[in-house]
Design a protein around this motif. Structure first.
Motif, PDB file in Angstrom:
ATOM      1  N   UNK A 145       0.812  -1.215   0.000  1.00 20.72           N
ATOM      2  CA  UNK A 145       0.000   0.000   0.000  1.00 20.72           C
ATOM      3  C   UNK A 145       0.844   1.263   0.000  1.00 20.72           C
ATOM      4  N   UNK A 146       2.157   1.130  -0.055  1.00 23.47           N
ATOM      5  CA  UNK A 146       3.028   2.302  -0.068  1.00 23.47           C
ATOM      6  C   UNK A 146       2.899   3.021  -1.405  1.00 23.47           C
ATOM      7  N   UNK A 147       3.168   4.324  -1.450  1.00 22.83           N
ATOM      8  CA  UNK A 147       3.104   5.048  -2.721  1.00 22.83           C
ATOM      9  C   UNK A 147       3.967   4.428  -3.808  1.00 22.83           C
ATOM     10  N   UNK A 148       5.125   3.883  -3.441  1.00 18.33           N
ATOM     11  CA  UNK A 148       5.983   3.251  -4.434  1.00 18.33           C
ATOM     12  C   UNK A 148       5.321   2.022  -5.033  1.00 18.33           C
ATOM     13  N   UNK A 149       4.722   1.187  -4.169  1.00 18.31           N
ATOM     14  CA  UNK A 149       4.038  -0.006  -4.666  1.00 18.31           C
ATOM     15  C   UNK A 149       2.824   0.371  -5.509  1.00 18.31           C
ATOM     16  N   UNK A 150       2.105   1.401  -5.096  1.00 15.14           N
ATOM     17  CA  UNK A 150       0.942   1.843  -5.862  1.00 15.14           C
ATOM     18  C   UNK A 150       1.358   2.391  -7.217  1.00 15.14           C
ATOM     19  N   UNK A 151       2.454   3.131  -7.253  1.00 17.66           N
ATOM     20  CA  UNK A 151       2.921   3.710  -8.510  1.00 17.66           C
ATOM     21  C   UNK A 151       3.367   2.640  -9.500  1.00 17.66           C
ATOM     22  N   UNK A 152       3.913   1.548  -8.986  1.00 19.98           N
ATOM     23  CA  UNK A 152       4.471   0.527  -9.865  1.00 19.98           C
ATOM     24  C   UNK A 152       3.532  -0.634 -10.146  1.00 19.98           C
ATOM     25  N   UNK A 251       8.053   5.689   3.222  1.00 19.76           N
ATOM     26  CA  UNK A 251       8.017   5.824   4.677  1.00 19.76           C
ATOM     27  C   UNK A 251       6.793   6.572   5.168  1.00 19.76           C
ATOM     28  N   UNK A 252       6.166   6.098   6.247  1.00 15.25           N
ATOM     29  CA  UNK A 252       5.064   6.841   6.870  1.00 15.25           C
ATOM     30  C   UNK A 252       5.552   8.170   7.431  1.00 15.25           C
ATOM     31  N   UNK A 253       4.635   9.120   7.555  1.00  9.17           N
ATOM     32  CA  UNK A 253       4.971  10.400   8.160  1.00  9.17           C
ATOM     33  C   UNK A 253       4.922  10.331   9.670  1.00  9.17           C
ATOM     34  N   UNK A 254       5.299  11.424  10.326  1.00  7.67           N
ATOM     35  CA  UNK A 254       5.325  11.459  11.777  1.00  7.67           C
ATOM     36  C   UNK A 254       3.963  11.143  12.380  1.00  7.67           C
ATOM     37  N   UNK A 255       2.884  11.640  11.787  1.00  7.72           N
ATOM     38  CA  UNK A 255       1.547  11.405  12.346  1.00  7.72           C
ATOM     39  C   UNK A 255       1.241   9.911  12.426  1.00  7.72           C
TER      40      UNK A 255
END
Length: 284
Positions: A145-152, A251-255
């Motif tokens: 579900x990471x942006x990298x996985x979604x992009x690819x 990477x997740x953000x601080x929140x």
């Protein structure tokens, strides 16, 4: 989240107690020392001193951290920073690269971005034989579900890559079984498993309840969903950073790190930790 060329979120290991049963005087941390092992999810500066593309010692990394860019792959705190606060430490655990003198006895962060999890990178009991008795093994999260996985891998930029997540779950099941095995067969040691996959699933399934409005893109990065690579030096990130689940492509953000760190320390659901949470482990 990168482990060498695999680009996966590595399990990381925390050692919470080293030959110490007493908390000490009032106001001292709940455990005498705290050692951290892992990859870029918890690296806090070890890669700053080596020649590597896996570095985060420049803005906008650290834009919301009091000390600015430190090498943390986040806009602010990591999960292990949050856990250090909850354990009662008056400062964050220093990176191995800069730790000096007696501060090493309080704990060291050995995490290094792009570190691996293969057998040749370490041994299960290099640590037990030196006196470590309390361990936290944190499972692999929602890599698919990471942006990298979604992009690819996602046809619509939103649907998680299930082939990746299924592999993550298989790994986590083995990791939880390892906790049982080592608890039975390692005298005086206590190990627990943190279900980071399940905690992150809650954030993805019901993001608005946690204050997130964007779950499929990074606040900072390049390409589709800001998911091709990590933040470029001095790139302008999004303004509403606490509303983004992910800080960059991996990477997740601080929140998000604050939520995962708090639920690792004090489980909010019975599935968050096995057989119990970090708070209980520290009390034993």
């Amino acid at each position: 989240m990168m482990c060498g060329d695999l680009k996966i979120m590595c399990v990381f290991l925390l050692i919470l107690n080293l030959l110490g049963d007493n908390y000490g005087a009032k106001g001292e941390p709940q455990v005498p020392c705290y050692f951290i092992f892992g990859d870029s999810l918890v690296d806090n500066g070890n890669n700053n001193v080596i020649r590597s593309l896996a570095r985060a010692d420049y803005l906008p990394y650290g834009i919301d951290f009091p000390d600015g860019p430190t090498g943390r792959f986040s806009n602010g705190k990591t999960t292990v920073d949050v856990i250090a606060e909850l354990l009662g430490f008056d400062d964050y655990i220093p990176p191995y690269a800069t730790a000096r003198g007696r501060e090493i006895l309080r704990g060291v962060n050995f995490a290094s971005a792009a570190a691996g999890i293969r057998e040749e990178t370490g041994q299960q009991l290099t640590l037990y034989n030196y006196g470590a008795r309390k361990f936290v093994l944190i499972g692999v999260g929602q890599i698919g579900c990471s942006p990298n996985a979604l992009a690819q891998n996602s046809p619509d930029g939103r649907t998680c890559a299930q082939n990746i997540n299924v592999a993550n779950q298989l790994f986590n099941n083995k990791l939880r079984a390892l906790v049982d095995n080592l608890n039975r067969n390692t005298p005086n040691a206590k190990l627990i498993y943190i279900n980071a996959y399940g905690i992150f699933q809650d954030l993805i399934d019901n993001p608005f309840a946690f204050g997130f409005r964007v779950t499929n893109a990074g606040c900072c990065g390049i390409g589709r969903n800001n998911g091709q690579i990590t933040c470029l030096p001095f790139q302008n990130p999004c303004q509403n950073r606490n509303e983004y689940l992910f800080w960059d492509a991996f990477h997740p953000g601080e929140a998000a790190n604050i939520i995962v760190g708090r639920r690792s320390y004090r489980a909010q659901k019975s599935t968050d930790a096995y057989p119990f949470d970090i708070q209980r482990l520290a009390q034993l």
